[in-house]
Enzyme design. Structure first.
Site, PDB file in Angstrom:
ATOM      1  N   PHE A  92     -28.373 -16.887   2.149  1.00  0.00           N
ATOM      2  CA  PHE A  92     -29.078 -18.136   1.850  1.00  0.00           C
ATOM      3  C   PHE A  92     -30.356 -17.899   1.022  1.00  0.00           C
ATOM      4  O   PHE A  92     -30.464 -18.330  -0.138  1.00  0.00           O
ATOM      5  CB  PHE A  92     -29.361 -18.839   3.183  1.00  0.00           C
ATOM      6  CG  PHE A  92     -30.497 -19.797   3.190  1.00  0.00           C
ATOM      7  CD1 PHE A  92     -30.592 -20.810   2.248  1.00  0.00           C
ATOM      8  CD2 PHE A  92     -31.494 -19.701   4.170  1.00  0.00           C
ATOM      9  CE1 PHE A  92     -31.659 -21.711   2.271  1.00  0.00           C
ATOM     10  CE2 PHE A  92     -32.551 -20.590   4.200  1.00  0.00           C
ATOM     11  CZ  PHE A  92     -32.639 -21.596   3.244  1.00  0.00           C
ATOM     12  N   ASP A 106     -24.917  -6.531  -1.073  1.00  0.00           N
ATOM     13  CA  ASP A 106     -24.583  -7.288   0.141  1.00  0.00           C
ATOM     14  C   ASP A 106     -23.250  -6.774   0.683  1.00  0.00           C
ATOM     15  O   ASP A 106     -22.394  -6.330  -0.082  1.00  0.00           O
ATOM     16  CB  ASP A 106     -24.451  -8.790  -0.184  1.00  0.00           C
ATOM     17  CG  ASP A 106     -24.731  -9.673   1.016  1.00  0.00           C
ATOM     18  OD1 ASP A 106     -25.736 -10.393   1.012  1.00  0.00           O
ATOM     19  OD2 ASP A 106     -23.919  -9.629   1.993  1.00  0.00           O
ATOM     20  N   GLY A 156     -23.176 -13.372   4.305  1.00  0.00           N
ATOM     21  CA  GLY A 156     -23.291 -13.949   2.957  1.00  0.00           C
ATOM     22  C   GLY A 156     -21.926 -14.260   2.374  1.00  0.00           C
ATOM     23  O   GLY A 156     -20.897 -13.881   2.932  1.00  0.00           O
ATOM     24  N   TYR A 190     -32.165  -8.580  17.530  1.00  0.00           N
ATOM     25  CA  TYR A 190     -32.815  -9.068  16.306  1.00  0.00           C
ATOM     26  C   TYR A 190     -34.328  -8.878  16.411  1.00  0.00           C
ATOM     27  O   TYR A 190     -34.941  -8.221  15.569  1.00  0.00           O
ATOM     28  CB  TYR A 190     -32.450 -10.539  16.131  1.00  0.00           C
ATOM     29  CG  TYR A 190     -32.967 -11.198  14.884  1.00  0.00           C
ATOM     30  CD1 TYR A 190     -32.477 -10.863  13.626  1.00  0.00           C
ATOM     31  CD2 TYR A 190     -33.937 -12.203  14.950  1.00  0.00           C
ATOM     32  CE1 TYR A 190     -32.935 -11.504  12.472  1.00  0.00           C
ATOM     33  CE2 TYR A 190     -34.399 -12.848  13.812  1.00  0.00           C
ATOM     34  CZ  TYR A 190     -33.897 -12.493  12.570  1.00  0.00           C
ATOM     35  OH  TYR A 190     -34.351 -13.134  11.440  1.00  0.00           O
ATOM     36  N   TYR A 226     -44.109   4.382   6.537  1.00  0.00           N
ATOM     37  CA  TYR A 226     -43.878   4.861   5.162  1.00  0.00           C
ATOM     38  C   TYR A 226     -45.162   4.673   4.345  1.00  0.00           C
ATOM     39  O   TYR A 226     -45.524   5.520   3.534  1.00  0.00           O
ATOM     40  CB  TYR A 226     -42.715   4.110   4.488  1.00  0.00           C
ATOM     41  CG  TYR A 226     -41.389   4.825   4.642  1.00  0.00           C
ATOM     42  CD1 TYR A 226     -40.752   4.897   5.873  1.00  0.00           C
ATOM     43  CD2 TYR A 226     -40.774   5.450   3.554  1.00  0.00           C
ATOM     44  CE1 TYR A 226     -39.547   5.557   6.026  1.00  0.00           C
ATOM     45  CE2 TYR A 226     -39.571   6.117   3.697  1.00  0.00           C
ATOM     46  CZ  TYR A 226     -38.966   6.163   4.927  1.00  0.00           C
ATOM     47  OH  TYR A 226     -37.773   6.827   5.074  1.00  0.00           O
TER      48      TYR A 226
HETATM   49  P1  NAD Z   1     -28.310 -14.971   5.685  1.00  0.00           P
HETATM   50  O1  NAD Z   1     -27.489 -14.565   6.856  1.00  0.00           O
HETATM   51  O2  NAD Z   1     -27.902 -16.185   4.923  1.00  0.00           O
HETATM   52  O3  NAD Z   1     -28.446 -13.770   4.642  1.00  0.00           O
HETATM   53  C1  NAD Z   1     -28.506 -12.427   5.025  1.00  0.00           C
HETATM   54  C2  NAD Z   1     -27.682 -11.622   4.031  1.00  0.00           C
HETATM   55  O4  NAD Z   1     -27.742 -10.233   4.394  1.00  0.00           O
HETATM   56  C3  NAD Z   1     -26.187 -12.013   4.043  1.00  0.00           C
HETATM   57  O5  NAD Z   1     -25.728 -12.195   2.742  1.00  0.00           O
HETATM   58  C4  NAD Z   1     -25.508 -10.805   4.712  1.00  0.00           C
HETATM   59  O6  NAD Z   1     -24.164 -10.647   4.322  1.00  0.00           O
HETATM   60  C5  NAD Z   1     -26.424  -9.675   4.264  1.00  0.00           C
HETATM   61  N1  NAD Z   1     -26.355  -8.497   5.148  1.00  0.00           N
HETATM   62  C6  NAD Z   1     -26.451  -8.470   6.501  1.00  0.00           C
HETATM   63  N2  NAD Z   1     -26.340  -7.211   6.947  1.00  0.00           N
HETATM   64  C7  NAD Z   1     -26.188  -6.411   5.836  1.00  0.00           C
HETATM   65  C8  NAD Z   1     -25.993  -5.018   5.636  1.00  0.00           C
HETATM   66  N3  NAD Z   1     -25.961  -4.175   6.683  1.00  0.00           N
HETATM   67  N4  NAD Z   1     -25.843  -4.556   4.375  1.00  0.00           N
HETATM   68  C9  NAD Z   1     -25.862  -5.405   3.316  1.00  0.00           C
HETATM   69  N5  NAD Z   1     -26.028  -6.741   3.434  1.00  0.00           N
HETATM   70  C10 NAD Z   1     -26.191  -7.245   4.699  1.00  0.00           C
HETATM   71  O7  NAD Z   1     -29.801 -15.141   6.204  1.00  0.00           O
HETATM   72  P2  NAD Z   1     -31.104 -15.720   5.483  1.00  0.00           P
HETATM   73  O8  NAD Z   1     -31.494 -16.944   6.206  1.00  0.00           O
HETATM   74  O9  NAD Z   1     -30.927 -15.760   4.006  1.00  0.00           O
HETATM   75  O10 NAD Z   1     -32.170 -14.608   5.865  1.00  0.00           O
HETATM   76  C11 NAD Z   1     -32.591 -13.620   4.940  1.00  0.00           C
HETATM   77  C12 NAD Z   1     -33.621 -12.710   5.603  1.00  0.00           C
HETATM   78  O11 NAD Z   1     -34.759 -13.496   6.011  1.00  0.00           O
HETATM   79  C13 NAD Z   1     -33.109 -12.017   6.859  1.00  0.00           C
HETATM   80  O12 NAD Z   1     -33.587 -10.702   6.882  1.00  0.00           O
HETATM   81  C14 NAD Z   1     -33.718 -12.811   8.006  1.00  0.00           C
HETATM   82  O13 NAD Z   1     -33.935 -12.017   9.141  1.00  0.00           O
HETATM   83  C15 NAD Z   1     -35.024 -13.288   7.389  1.00  0.00           C
HETATM   84  N6  NAD Z   1     -35.466 -14.541   8.044  1.00  0.00           N
HETATM   85  C16 NAD Z   1     -34.866 -15.729   7.731  1.00  0.00           C
HETATM   86  C17 NAD Z   1     -35.274 -16.885   8.380  1.00  0.00           C
HETATM   87  C18 NAD Z   1     -34.678 -18.232   8.048  1.00  0.00           C
HETATM   88  O14 NAD Z   1     -35.106 -19.237   8.644  1.00  0.00           O
HETATM   89  N7  NAD Z   1     -33.742 -18.351   7.121  1.00  0.00           N
HETATM   90  C19 NAD Z   1     -36.279 -16.828   9.351  1.00  0.00           C
HETATM   91  C20 NAD Z   1     -36.833 -15.590   9.656  1.00  0.00           C
HETATM   92  C21 NAD Z   1     -36.440 -14.446   8.983  1.00  0.00           C
END
Ligand code: NAD
Ligand code: UDP
Length: 314
Positions: free
Chosen positions: A12, A32, A37, A145, A159
């Site tokens: 997203f 990814d 995703g 998480y 790091y």
């Molecule tokens: P999402 O699930 O839509 O996107 C995460 C992406 O990471 C996906 O495309 C998934 O396939 C990819 N992914 C997961 N594990 C992977 C791996 N081991 N190797 C390669 N790709 C991998 O989630 P999002 O809402 O877009 O969140 C993005 C980031 O922001 C995340 O790290 C999440 O923890 C952080 N975050 C999001 C929110 C929110 O409200 N959307 C809130 C807090 C933190």
């Protein structure tokens, strides 16, 4: 022109970030594993400056290009998703972060880690400031998480301290908008899809728990501003919209906006579901000169329009 690597680029926030950074003229390499995703999010990006590599960041990265910046968005983010794959989530946020930081170190690149409001757990301080250490259940269902994201912050800071790697930590609060997977189980997509289909709106618990919702364009703006801070600024910085709503208020708003005949039903509250959440964003205002511009009414209108189109295609 910068070469920017985006891990989690088919998700997203990643998809929205790629589009913005391409528009700004950068070369983008997106990685990814499609855990949460979708190929559909990125397959129509036709720019010659865009390259996609299917890869799990748990494994060392197959990158030979010289990288200037890395945004790490790779991690399941929806509670049903991360709780369905807890060990994979932990490995992603720990081994994956090590692998990306090694790449940043080799390239002398800047590295931005997307941490989360979940590091505050069930917060006893409200609103939450970056100086608050949180109140996290270390072994509950959400811990895969929460604790791995907390550890990712520690890995980044070490790091920075040991190798001088240019790290940036942001703590993202609930963010919504186009390209969220309609089936990912988070509250915004669940309620909008349920309302558009006139199905029951599933409130977990009594709906008195609160969240603060940030529109994705504001979030992207905040991430890019954080990346452009000076090398001695690591954060963590909260990014989110401080306007707080109860989940019941939020459900009613969506029913009204979609003119839906959905009824509200109450379902069991998931384990350790935080009671309240609202960011203090004074640090982002001061250092990044950032604050959200798109309020919930406008953001929801845009998001509802997007999901109406998706439902028509189904
Ligand atoms: P999402 O699930 O839509 O996107 C995460 C992406 O990471 C996906 O495309 C998934 O396939 C990819 N992914 C997961 N594990 C992977 C791996 N081991 N190797 C390669 N790709 C991998 O989630 P999002 O809402 O877009 O969140 C993005 C980031 O922001 C995340 O790290 C999440 O923890 C952080 N975050 C999001 C929110 C929110 O409200 N959307 C809130 C807090 C933190
Ligand atoms: N929630 C809800 N109904 C749903 C999905 C979620 O009432 O269909 C609640 C959930 O229990 C939580 C809040 O909405 O209190 C936000 O949930 P989400 O999964 O979006 O993210 P969280 O902030 O919990 O990580």
């Amino acid at each position: 022109m910068k070469t920017i690597l985006i891990a989690g680029g088919a998700g997203f926030i990643g998809t929205n970030l790629i589009k913005k950074l391409l528009k700004e003229g950068n070369k983008i390499i997106s990685i990814d594993n499609f855990h949460t995703g979708k190929i559909e999010n990125i397959e129509n990006i036709s720019s010659e400056k865009f390259k996609f590599i299917k890869h799990d960041i748990i494994n060392p990265l197959p990158i030979n290009d010289k990288i200037d910046e890395i945004y790490n968005l790779a991690s399941p983010a929806s509670p049903p998703h991360y709780q369905a794959a807890p060990l994979q989530t932990i490995k992603t946020n720990i081994y994956g972060v090590f692998n990306l930081l090694d790449l940043a170190k080799e390239n002398d690149a800047k590295f931005l880690q997307t941490s989360t409001s979940e590091v505050y757990g069930e917060p006893l301080e409200h609103p939450q400031k970056e100086s608050y250490w949180g109140n996290v259940n270390p072994n509950g269902y959400r811990s895969c998480y929460d604790e791995s994201k907390r550890c990712s912050e520690s890995i980044c800071m070490n790091y920075y301290r040991e190798y001088n790697t240019k790290i940036k930590i942001v703590r993202i609060f609930n963010t919504y908008g186009p390209y969220m997977d309609p089936k990912d189980g988070r509250v915004v997509t669940n309620f909008i899809i349920q309302a558009l289909k006139n199905e029951d709106i599933t409130i977990y618990g009594d709906g008195s728990q609160t969240r603060s919702f940030c529109y994705v364009d504001d979030m992207i703006d905040g991430l890019i501003k954080m990346m452009s801070t000076t090398d001695d600024f690591t954060g963590p910085v909260n990014l989110g919209n401080p306007r707080e709503f109860s989940i019941l208020e939020f459900a009613k708003k969506i029913i009204k906006k979609t003119d839906s005949s959905s009824k509200i039903i109450n379902c069991p509250l998931p384990y350790d579901d935080p009671t309240q959440r609202k960011p203090n964003i004074e640090l982002a205002k001061e250092i990044l000169k950032w604050e959200p511009k798109i309020m919930l009414n406008e953001g929801l209108d845009k998001t509802i329009r997007y999901y109406k189109k998706i439902i028509c295609k189904d």
